[in-house]
Structures are given as structure tokens and as C-alpha cells.
Design an enzyme around this catalytic site. Structure first.
Site, PDB file in Angstrom:
ATOM      1  N   CYS A 116       0.815  -1.230   0.000  1.00 32.45           N
ATOM      2  CA  CYS A 116       0.000   0.000   0.000  1.00 32.45           C
ATOM      3  C   CYS A 116       0.844   1.274   0.000  1.00 32.45           C
ATOM      4  O   CYS A 116       0.307   2.371  -0.149  1.00 32.45           O
ATOM      5  CB  CYS A 116      -0.957   0.010   1.182  1.00 32.45           C
ATOM      6  SG  CYS A 116      -2.294  -1.178   0.994  1.00 32.45           S
ATOM      7  N   HIS A 256      -3.192   7.587   2.897  1.00 32.14           N
ATOM      8  CA  HIS A 256      -3.663   6.307   2.364  1.00 32.14           C
ATOM      9  C   HIS A 256      -5.039   5.992   2.956  1.00 32.14           C
ATOM     10  O   HIS A 256      -5.276   6.219   4.137  1.00 32.14           O
ATOM     11  CB  HIS A 256      -2.653   5.211   2.737  1.00 32.14           C
ATOM     12  CG  HIS A 256      -3.082   3.841   2.316  1.00 32.14           C
ATOM     13  ND1 HIS A 256      -3.528   3.556   1.046  1.00 32.14           N
ATOM     14  CD2 HIS A 256      -3.160   2.675   3.019  1.00 32.14           C
ATOM     15  CE1 HIS A 256      -3.839   2.279   0.980  1.00 32.14           C
ATOM     16  NE2 HIS A 256      -3.636   1.722   2.158  1.00 32.14           N
ATOM     17  N   ASN A 286     -10.239   0.596   0.006  1.00 32.37           N
ATOM     18  CA  ASN A 286      -8.773   0.633  -0.076  1.00 32.37           C
ATOM     19  C   ASN A 286      -8.335   0.134  -1.457  1.00 32.37           C
ATOM     20  O   ASN A 286      -8.415  -1.056  -1.741  1.00 32.37           O
ATOM     21  CB  ASN A 286      -8.188  -0.248   1.034  1.00 32.37           C
ATOM     22  CG  ASN A 286      -6.666  -0.244   1.054  1.00 32.37           C
ATOM     23  OD1 ASN A 286      -6.030   0.269   0.137  1.00 32.37           O
ATOM     24  ND2 ASN A 286      -6.094  -0.824   2.093  1.00 32.37           N
TER      25      ASN A 286
HETATM   26  O1  UT7 Z   1      -3.746  -0.845   3.552  1.00 33.46           O
HETATM   27  C1  UT7 Z   1      -2.899  -1.791   4.098  1.00 33.46           C
HETATM   28  C2  UT7 Z   1      -2.923  -1.753   5.548  1.00 33.46           C
HETATM   29  N1  UT7 Z   1      -4.172  -2.288   6.054  1.00 33.46           N
HETATM   30  C3  UT7 Z   1      -4.787  -1.653   7.006  1.00 33.46           C
HETATM   31  O2  UT7 Z   1      -4.393  -0.593   7.418  1.00 33.46           O
HETATM   32  C4  UT7 Z   1      -5.987  -2.329   7.630  1.00 33.46           C
HETATM   33  C5  UT7 Z   1      -5.869  -2.334   9.110  1.00 33.46           C
HETATM   34  N2  UT7 Z   1      -6.954  -3.037   9.802  1.00 33.46           N
HETATM   35  C6  UT7 Z   1      -8.233  -2.601   9.817  1.00 33.46           C
HETATM   36  O3  UT7 Z   1      -8.593  -1.669   9.147  1.00 33.46           O
HETATM   37  C7  UT7 Z   1      -9.194  -3.285  10.771  1.00 33.46           C
HETATM   38  O4  UT7 Z   1      -8.484  -4.148  11.621  1.00 33.46           O
HETATM   39  C8  UT7 Z   1     -10.330  -4.085  10.064  1.00 33.46           C
HETATM   40  C9  UT7 Z   1     -11.282  -3.124   9.396  1.00 33.46           C
HETATM   41  C10 UT7 Z   1      -9.747  -5.045   9.059  1.00 33.46           C
HETATM   42  C11 UT7 Z   1     -11.116  -4.863  11.132  1.00 33.46           C
HETATM   43  O5  UT7 Z   1     -11.605  -3.973  12.125  1.00 33.46           O
HETATM   44  P1  UT7 Z   1     -11.357  -4.272  13.672  1.00 33.46           P
HETATM   45  O6  UT7 Z   1     -12.025  -3.206  14.415  1.00 33.46           O
HETATM   46  O7  UT7 Z   1      -9.891  -4.456  13.883  1.00 33.46           O
HETATM   47  O8  UT7 Z   1     -12.147  -5.619  13.862  1.00 33.46           O
HETATM   48  P2  UT7 Z   1     -11.641  -6.979  14.501  1.00 33.46           P
HETATM   49  O9  UT7 Z   1     -10.885  -7.767  13.507  1.00 33.46           O
HETATM   50  O10 UT7 Z   1     -10.997  -6.697  15.836  1.00 33.46           O
HETATM   51  O11 UT7 Z   1     -13.023  -7.679  14.782  1.00 33.46           O
HETATM   52  C12 UT7 Z   1     -13.956  -7.133  15.760  1.00 33.46           C
HETATM   53  C13 UT7 Z   1     -15.220  -7.981  15.717  1.00 33.46           C
HETATM   54  C14 UT7 Z   1     -14.940  -9.475  15.797  1.00 33.46           C
HETATM   55  O12 UT7 Z   1     -16.014 -10.067  16.498  1.00 33.46           O
HETATM   56  P3  UT7 Z   1     -15.891 -10.427  18.068  1.00 33.46           P
HETATM   57  O13 UT7 Z   1     -14.736 -11.383  18.160  1.00 33.46           O
HETATM   58  O14 UT7 Z   1     -15.622  -9.109  18.752  1.00 33.46           O
HETATM   59  O15 UT7 Z   1     -17.231 -11.011  18.382  1.00 33.46           O
HETATM   60  C15 UT7 Z   1     -14.981  -9.937  14.364  1.00 33.46           C
HETATM   61  O16 UT7 Z   1     -15.305 -11.284  14.235  1.00 33.46           O
HETATM   62  O17 UT7 Z   1     -15.900  -7.786  14.458  1.00 33.46           O
HETATM   63  C16 UT7 Z   1     -16.049  -9.050  13.792  1.00 33.46           C
HETATM   64  N3  UT7 Z   1     -15.893  -8.816  12.354  1.00 33.46           N
HETATM   65  C17 UT7 Z   1     -16.891  -8.458  11.547  1.00 33.46           C
HETATM   66  N4  UT7 Z   1     -18.206  -8.266  11.783  1.00 33.46           N
HETATM   67  C18 UT7 Z   1     -18.971  -7.893  10.735  1.00 33.46           C
HETATM   68  C19 UT7 Z   1     -14.742  -8.878  11.634  1.00 33.46           C
HETATM   69  N5  UT7 Z   1     -15.004  -8.577  10.347  1.00 33.46           N
HETATM   70  C20 UT7 Z   1     -16.333  -8.321  10.263  1.00 33.46           C
HETATM   71  C21 UT7 Z   1     -17.183  -7.929   9.214  1.00 33.46           C
HETATM   72  N6  UT7 Z   1     -18.492  -7.725   9.494  1.00 33.46           N
HETATM   73  N7  UT7 Z   1     -16.747  -7.739   7.964  1.00 33.46           N
END
Ligand code: UT7
Length: 332
Positions: A116, A256, A286
Site C-alpha cells: 500500500c 492512504h 482501499n
Molecule cells: O492498507 C494496508 C494496511 N491495512 C490496514 O491498514 C488495515 C488495518 N486493519 C483494519 O482496518 C481493521 O483491523 C479491520 C477493518 C480489518 C477490522 O476492524 P477491527 O475493528 O480491527 O475488527 P476486529 O478484527 O478486531 O473484529 C472485531 C469484531 C470481531 O467479532 P468479536 O470477536 O468481537 O465477536 C470480528 O469477528 O468484528 C467481527 N468482524 C466483523 N463483523 C462484521 C470482523 N469482520 C467483520 C465484518 N463484518 N466484515
């Protein structure tokens, strides 16, 4: 003679017509519009659906848009840098094909891959070629067909990425405009957290790897998020400090577009008001190498000659950094 700096003198962009909305994603994986919007800021993304078209298609369209807008003779282009994480093919250079297709027949071309941060690193590279005095017109294109490496049954990644392309032209400037300073970083610790396991030299593609879905992007989102927040904020703060820039001196943050919360955290560390932060993540998601030039294209009408822009990016590897650039023109 004044010192030569590398200024951006034209911008072009292209996104495919097909829109994948949060509402449609709700029917594909276990997710919902509310979760995606609050956790990422994304409402929809564009996908290149036509068979047989790859990243070069996005890049050619973006470059042609720039050439037309700037009334540029492509034969005058000296160098084409193709920033991408999704080349058309693993071996034949995508940039070389793009250069030929747009009529840049006097240019040499190559691909630059830093996930990225590809476009950000490309800005540094383009600037160095210009400052060498040997090259007068360097076309930097950032394009990615992320849909070609995303598993649309994996809700951890399919809600985030989209396809798109953007291009900028760098030319020498003697008024002190253009790229002023850069602070680029990388750390191999990131290799495990954002990657495609198979298809490279460690694990060549096989029936087994395809069956296991190892040709798709894997992301440990939480860990990448943590590194991205601190990494982007740190480098942006650092570039302000060493150029004696206060928050009042900065006109625009060009960040970004990976997650709205990462952008907000960076802006907050820099002390910037919301209206100085360029955002279009809601429309495209993204797009990897295309996020920065797509921002420049969408907000070109707002940028004024002499404005101070801070660019920041974070990506797989890890790769990240910040660039301070003075804008060089007012849009006609
Ligand atoms: O460009 C390259 C660099 N990449 C980035 O900068 C991306 C960095 N990461 C992120 O943007 C975020 O980590 C994500 C958007 C990918 C995920 O957001 P998050 O707030 O970190 O979510 P998480 O992975 O901690 O998941 C939180 C909860 C989980 O459920 P529990 O365990 O709390 O019950 C996940 O299972 O949200 C759940 N979850 C979802 N729910 C609905 C994870 N993905 C989804 C989804 N829809 N798509």
C-alpha cells in the site's frame, strides 16, 4: 541557478463503473452496513469485472485521462513508474506494457512494489530521477486490481478493498515547489500479518494451494491496524517537526485510505482540523497503490499553488512513510 525540485504538474484517474455496495456485501458474507461503516468508513468500492482486463487497464485509463487533461504529448515522457501490488503477470513488467499502450515510446518503464506504500515510494523515486537533472517528465501511475486477489467469502478482507488507478506527472521546478522532504520506513516484522502465501518463489502455485485459498490476501487486521495507527502518526509528526511545520502551516493531509479510523488518528496526532483531511474512502475503499492519486484527482479543484500537503501511507511488509510536498498549480 535555483535548486531543482520535483513538482506534480498534472493528475489523472480512473475507476471502473461496477459498484459493490455494503448492502450487496451483506448478501455475500456475514456482515452489515453498520459494522463496515463504523469500523472502516467504507460505503462502496469499484470492481473491474470484465474478463481479460488487469491492472494495466486501470493504469492506461488513468494515464490517458492525465494526458488528455494536460494536453501532453506522450512521446515527451521520459520515464513511467508503475506502482502496483497486483501486476498483470508475475514476470513481464506491467509498466512497460502501459508505457507502450499510452504512446510513451521514448520512455523507459518499470514496476515498483511496496504494497500500500507503492505510490508513496514512487513519489520519492520519481522525485529523485527529476532531481538528478537527467529526466524532465516522469509519469507515476498507481493502480491495483485488488479484486483479483481477494476472497469474496472472507469478510475480514472483502469488505475493505477495491479497484482503481491514478496518475501524476512530475516535472522540474525552480520556484521551490514540489517535493520538500520524505521520511520512508520499512520493517520485515510485518510479513506475517498481511500477505499472500502462495504463488511466489517460496510456495509456487499448485492444486493444493488453490484448494486452500492461499492465492488470496490474508490479513491479521487487528495487528496491522495497531502498527498502521502508530506508524503513520509517527512519521507524519516527524516530518512536521523536522520541517518546522505547525498545524496551521499544513493545508491538506493526503493519507492512504485503508481505514477511516487510521486516517483520523493520524490527523489527530498532527493536530489537524477535519476540513484539512482529504477523504474518499467511502466511495472506493482501499485501492492500495491508487488511494493517493485518486485523492489528488477528486480534490484537485481545492488544491492551490503553494499549499503544503503531507502525504502518508502504511502497507504490507511493513512499508510506510510520509512526504511533504508543496502544490505547484491552480486547476484551470
Ligand atoms: O492498507 C494496508 C494496511 N491495512 C490496514 O491498514 C488495515 C488495518 N486493519 C483494519 O482496518 C481493521 O483491523 C479491520 C477493518 C480489518 C477490522 O476492524 P477491527 O475493528 O480491527 O475488527 P476486529 O478484527 O478486531 O473484529 C472485531 C469484531 C470481531 O467479532 P468479536 O470477536 O468481537 O465477536 C470480528 O469477528 O468484528 C467481527 N468482524 C466483523 N463483523 C462484521 C470482523 N469482520 C467483520 C465484518 N463484518 N466484515
Amino acid at each position: 541557478m535555483n535548486k531543482i525540485t520535483a513538482a506534480i504538474t498534472a493528475v489523472g484517474a480512473y475507476v471502473p463503473d461496477f459498484v459493490l455496495s455494503n448492502q450487496v456485501l451483506e448478501t455475500m458474507v456475514d456482515t452489515n452496513d453498520e459494522w463496515i461503516t463504523t469500523r472502516t468508513g467504507i460505503k462502496e468500492r469499484r470492481l473491474l469485472k470484465e474478463n481479460g482486463k488487469g491492472t494495466s487497464y486501470l493504469a492506461i485509463k488513468a494515464a490517458q485521462n492525465l494526458i488528455e487533461k494536460a494536453n501532453l504529448d506522450p512521446k515527451e515522457i521520459d520515464l513511467v513508474i508503475m506502482a502496483t501490488a497486483t501486476p498483470d503477470m508475475p514476470v513481464a513488467s506491467t509498466g512497460v506494457y502501459v508505457a507502450t499502450q499510452i504512446g510513451a515510446t521514448n520512455a523507459f518503464a518499470f514496476d515498483l512494489h511496496a504494497a500500500c506504500s507503492s505510490f508513496l515510494y514512487g513519489m520519492s523515486t520519481a522525485s529523485a530521477y527529476i532531481q538528478s537533472g537527467k529526466y524532465k517528465k516522469v509519469l507515476l501511475i498507481g493502480a491495483d486490481k485488488m479484486s483479483s486477489i481477494i476472497d469474496y467469502t472472507d469478510r475480514a478482507t472483502c469488505i475493505i478493498f477495491g479497484d482503481g488507478g491514478g496518475a501524476v506527472l512530475f516535472e522540474p521546478n525552480e520556484e521551490g515547489l514540489g517535493l520538500q522532504d520524505e521520511y520512508l520506513r520499512s520493517d520485515g516484522i510485518g510479513r506475517e500479518y498481511l500477505k499472500i502465501d502462495a504463488g511466489g518463489s517460496i510456495l509456487p502455485p499448485s492444486e493444493e494451494t488453490v484448494k486452500n485459498g492461499q492465492h488470496f490476501v490474508f490479513q491479521d487486521g487487528k495487528t496491522v491496524f495497531k502498527y498502521a495507527v502508530s506508524g503513520m502518526a509517527d512519521v507524519s509528526e516527524k516530518i512536521m517537526e523536522r520541517n518546522n511545520l505547525t498545524k496551521e502551516d499544513i493545508n491538506w493531509l493526503v493519507s492512504h485510505q485503508a481505514n477511516r479510523r487510521i486516517i483520523d488518528a493520524t490527523a489527530s496526532r498532527m493536530g489537524l482540523d477535519e476540513e484539512k483531511v482529504l477523504i474518499n474512502i467511502q466511495k472506493y475503499g482501499n485501492t492500495t497503490s491508487a488511494t493517493l492519486p485518486l485523492l489528488l484527482s477528486d480534490f484537485e479543484h481545492k488544491l492551490k499553488k503553494g499549499d503544503n500537503l503531507i502525504f502518508a501511507a502504511f502497507g504490507g511488509g511493513f512499508t510506510w512513510g510520509s512526504i511533504y510536498l508543496k502544490w505547484a498549480y491552480n486547476k484551470q
